[in-house]
Scaffold this motif. Structure first.
Motif, PDB file in Angstrom:
ATOM      1  N   ALA A  89      48.626  22.943  -5.663  1.00 33.82           N
ATOM      2  CA  ALA A  89      50.039  22.795  -5.304  1.00 33.82           C
ATOM      3  C   ALA A  89      50.387  23.973  -4.416  1.00 33.82           C
ATOM      4  O   ALA A  89      50.095  25.124  -4.766  1.00 33.82           O
ATOM      5  CB  ALA A  89      50.900  22.787  -6.548  1.00 33.82           C
ATOM      6  N   ARG A  90      50.976  23.709  -3.258  1.00 34.03           N
ATOM      7  CA  ARG A  90      51.219  24.771  -2.277  1.00 34.03           C
ATOM      8  C   ARG A  90      52.697  24.816  -1.903  1.00 34.03           C
ATOM      9  O   ARG A  90      53.324  23.768  -1.729  1.00 34.03           O
ATOM     10  CB  ARG A  90      50.421  24.515  -0.991  1.00 34.03           C
ATOM     11  CG  ARG A  90      48.937  24.440  -1.215  1.00 34.03           C
ATOM     12  CD  ARG A  90      48.258  24.045   0.091  1.00 34.03           C
ATOM     13  NE  ARG A  90      46.845  23.774  -0.111  1.00 34.03           N
ATOM     14  CZ  ARG A  90      45.871  24.339   0.598  1.00 34.03           C
ATOM     15  NH1 ARG A  90      46.149  25.184   1.575  1.00 34.03           N
ATOM     16  NH2 ARG A  90      44.616  24.038   0.344  1.00 34.03           N
ATOM     17  N   THR A  91      53.205  26.008  -1.754  1.00 33.37           N
ATOM     18  CA  THR A  91      54.582  26.203  -1.299  1.00 33.37           C
ATOM     19  C   THR A  91      54.537  27.147  -0.102  1.00 33.37           C
ATOM     20  O   THR A  91      53.999  28.257  -0.217  1.00 33.37           O
ATOM     21  CB  THR A  91      55.442  26.840  -2.410  1.00 33.37           C
ATOM     22  OG1 THR A  91      55.294  26.047  -3.598  1.00 33.37           O
ATOM     23  CG2 THR A  91      56.906  26.872  -2.016  1.00 33.37           C
ATOM     24  N   VAL A  92      55.093  26.704   1.020  1.00 31.14           N
ATOM     25  CA  VAL A  92      55.152  27.545   2.213  1.00 31.14           C
ATOM     26  C   VAL A  92      56.582  28.075   2.319  1.00 31.14           C
ATOM     27  O   VAL A  92      57.533  27.290   2.308  1.00 31.14           O
ATOM     28  CB  VAL A  92      54.780  26.747   3.487  1.00 31.14           C
ATOM     29  CG1 VAL A  92      54.766  27.663   4.707  1.00 31.14           C
ATOM     30  CG2 VAL A  92      53.439  26.041   3.307  1.00 31.14           C
ATOM     31  N   VAL A  93      56.718  29.396   2.364  1.00 24.88           N
ATOM     32  CA  VAL A  93      58.047  30.007   2.414  1.00 24.88           C
ATOM     33  C   VAL A  93      58.191  30.835   3.690  1.00 24.88           C
ATOM     34  O   VAL A  93      57.197  31.274   4.270  1.00 24.88           O
ATOM     35  CB  VAL A  93      58.323  30.903   1.179  1.00 24.88           C
ATOM     36  CG1 VAL A  93      58.323  30.084  -0.099  1.00 24.88           C
ATOM     37  CG2 VAL A  93      57.320  32.049   1.095  1.00 24.88           C
ATOM     38  N   ASN A  94      59.458  31.061   4.082  1.00 25.57           N
ATOM     39  CA  ASN A  94      59.711  31.910   5.255  1.00 25.57           C
ATOM     40  C   ASN A  94      60.116  33.317   4.802  1.00 25.57           C
ATOM     41  O   ASN A  94      60.052  33.646   3.618  1.00 25.57           O
ATOM     42  CB  ASN A  94      60.744  31.258   6.189  1.00 25.57           C
ATOM     43  CG  ASN A  94      62.118  31.117   5.551  1.00 25.57           C
ATOM     44  OD1 ASN A  94      62.416  31.753   4.527  1.00 25.57           O
ATOM     45  ND2 ASN A  94      62.949  30.285   6.139  1.00 25.57           N
ATOM     46  N   GLN A  95      60.546  34.150   5.758  1.00 21.51           N
ATOM     47  CA  GLN A  95      60.856  35.560   5.469  1.00 21.51           C
ATOM     48  C   GLN A  95      62.059  35.717   4.535  1.00 21.51           C
ATOM     49  O   GLN A  95      62.254  36.784   3.953  1.00 21.51           O
ATOM     50  CB  GLN A  95      61.071  36.340   6.778  1.00 21.51           C
ATOM     51  CG  GLN A  95      62.290  35.939   7.604  1.00 21.51           C
ATOM     52  CD  GLN A  95      62.041  34.735   8.509  1.00 21.51           C
ATOM     53  OE1 GLN A  95      61.061  34.010   8.337  1.00 21.51           O
ATOM     54  NE2 GLN A  95      62.934  34.517   9.465  1.00 21.51           N
ATOM     55  N   ARG A  96      62.865  34.639   4.388  1.00 22.28           N
ATOM     56  CA  ARG A  96      64.001  34.694   3.451  1.00 22.28           C
ATOM     57  C   ARG A  96      63.635  34.047   2.113  1.00 22.28           C
ATOM     58  O   ARG A  96      64.494  33.793   1.290  1.00 22.28           O
ATOM     59  CB  ARG A  96      65.213  33.988   4.078  1.00 22.28           C
ATOM     60  CG  ARG A  96      65.792  34.711   5.295  1.00 22.28           C
ATOM     61  CD  ARG A  96      66.968  33.969   5.910  1.00 22.28           C
ATOM     62  NE  ARG A  96      66.564  32.665   6.449  1.00 22.28           N
ATOM     63  CZ  ARG A  96      66.039  32.499   7.668  1.00 22.28           C
ATOM     64  NH1 ARG A  96      65.870  33.537   8.470  1.00 22.28           N
ATOM     65  NH2 ARG A  96      65.678  31.302   8.080  1.00 22.28           N
ATOM     66  N   ASP A  97      62.356  33.748   1.953  1.00 22.68           N
ATOM     67  CA  ASP A  97      61.834  33.099   0.745  1.00 22.68           C
ATOM     68  C   ASP A  97      62.361  31.668   0.575  1.00 22.68           C
ATOM     69  O   ASP A  97      62.347  31.124  -0.526  1.00 22.68           O
ATOM     70  CB  ASP A  97      62.133  33.939  -0.514  1.00 22.68           C
ATOM     71  CG  ASP A  97      60.959  33.901  -1.488  1.00 22.68           C
ATOM     72  OD1 ASP A  97      59.802  33.784  -1.015  1.00 22.68           O
ATOM     73  OD2 ASP A  97      61.185  33.961  -2.708  1.00 22.68           O
ATOM     74  N   GLU A  98      62.827  31.064   1.673  1.00 19.34           N
ATOM     75  CA  GLU A  98      63.221  29.652   1.630  1.00 19.34           C
ATOM     76  C   GLU A  98      61.966  28.794   1.779  1.00 19.34           C
ATOM     77  O   GLU A  98      61.085  29.123   2.576  1.00 19.34           O
ATOM     78  CB  GLU A  98      64.173  29.316   2.790  1.00 19.34           C
ATOM     79  CG  GLU A  98      65.493  30.057   2.743  1.00 19.34           C
ATOM     80  CD  GLU A  98      66.203  30.109   4.099  1.00 19.34           C
ATOM     81  OE1 GLU A  98      67.374  30.500   4.096  1.00 19.34           O
ATOM     82  OE2 GLU A  98      65.570  29.787   5.139  1.00 19.34           O
TER      83      GLU A  98
END
Lengths: 158, 138
Positions: free
Chosen positions: A133-142
């Motif tokens: 299971a993978r979660t890709v987040v940005n610099q704001r942790d969104e």
């Protein structure tokens, strides 16, 4: 004359077999800043010149306000990021994926991927499937993308 | 000034099929893809599995038809059946499976296949898009 014993053995890089991977293991990749260059090059490699990714003037009028990265560029980058950071599986490829694009990746965003082993299944005498299971987040942790990938991994030969 | 022709949600036809021209996958494609994304092939002579998936949308642009006005690519449910090898010549086939109207836009689901020179399906699955409506613009 006595020959010195070799100090090292010639082997390939370490690879982890199906049996060595445990459900519940987690991984986190380094970050990568997605640039305009990445988007331009990906349009060239994939052939996807959709205006969403390539027409800055048109995109000023869109809900995003600017060009956004191809969703499949984000998917490909997270795949590369994760394999750069973890001891590689003795992998034979990918069997499938279920994936959601949740938020746009904009030029200058820095993304990273977190993954967890959520399943393991033996599929034959010499291979099995490991579900991540993978979660890709940005610099704001969104969360920008998330989903599951089924990776085919070699079983250790007895 | 006339705008280029595009396909809004209202004009999407369930059941319509498209087949793209083919492209021969070379080591140059694999190298460029790996360089841009950092995603590498599992072994020499193969293409990274996700590269074939990426071609599915790119090849679609080579069909002369007004493109869907995609607001967002929502998701993918994808199966990989056989490896894509350097030297294979692949095309993409697609069929519109479902359209579902929402308040301001609509959801369109397409079945996509990547097919090689022998007619074997290498990869296939469903793409879900959010597509703009004409009426939302007025």
């Amino acid at each position: 004359m006595r020959l010195a014993r070799p100090q090292f053995q010639m082997t390939g890089p370490p690879r982890r077999y199906f049996e060595e991977i445990e459900v519940g293991e987690t991984y986190e990749s380094p970050g990568r800043t997605v640039t305009e260059t990445d988007i331009v090059l990906f349009a060239g490699v994939s052939g996807d010149y959709n205006v969403i990714h390539t027409d800055a003037e048109f995109m000023k009028t869109s809900i995003f306000g600017e060009r956004i990265a191809h969703g499949l560029l984000g998917l490909s980058i997270q795949s590369g990021l994760l394999t750069r950071w973890m001891t590689p599986y003795a992998s034979l490829g990918v069997a499938g994926l279920r994936w959601k694009f949740k938020n746009p990746i904009k030029i200058g965003d820095t993304i990273r991927v977190r993954a967890e082993v959520t399943g393991k299944k033996e599929t034959s005498a010499d291979q099995g499937v490991v579900t991540l299971a993978r979660t890709v987040v940005n610099q704001r942790d969104e969360v920008v993308q998330e989903g599951e990938t089924d990776v085919i991994v070699e079983r250790r030969r007895e | 000034m006339s705008s280029p022709a595009v396909t809004y949600f209202e004009d999407v036809e369930v059941g319509s099929r498209h087949e793209t021209p083919a492209m021969t996958v070379t080591q140059a494609h694999v190298n460029m893809y790996a360089g841009v994304t950092g995603d590498h092939a599992p072994e020499a002579g193969l293409a990274p599995p996700l590269f074939a998936l990426c071609l599915s949308t790119g090849l679609g642009w080579r069909i002369a038809r007004p493109p869907l006005v995609v607001i967002a690519f929502m998701g993918i449910d994808w199966k990989i059946e056989r490896p894509l090898r350097v030297g294979d010549t692949v095309r993409s086939r697609s069929q519109t499976m479902v359209k579902r109207s929402m308040r301001e836009a609509g959801v369109v689901v397409e079945e996509h296949q990547i097919v090689d020179q022998g007619g074997d399906v290498l990869q296939h699955g469903r793409f879900t898009f959010l597509v703009a409506k004409k009426e939302a613009l007025t």
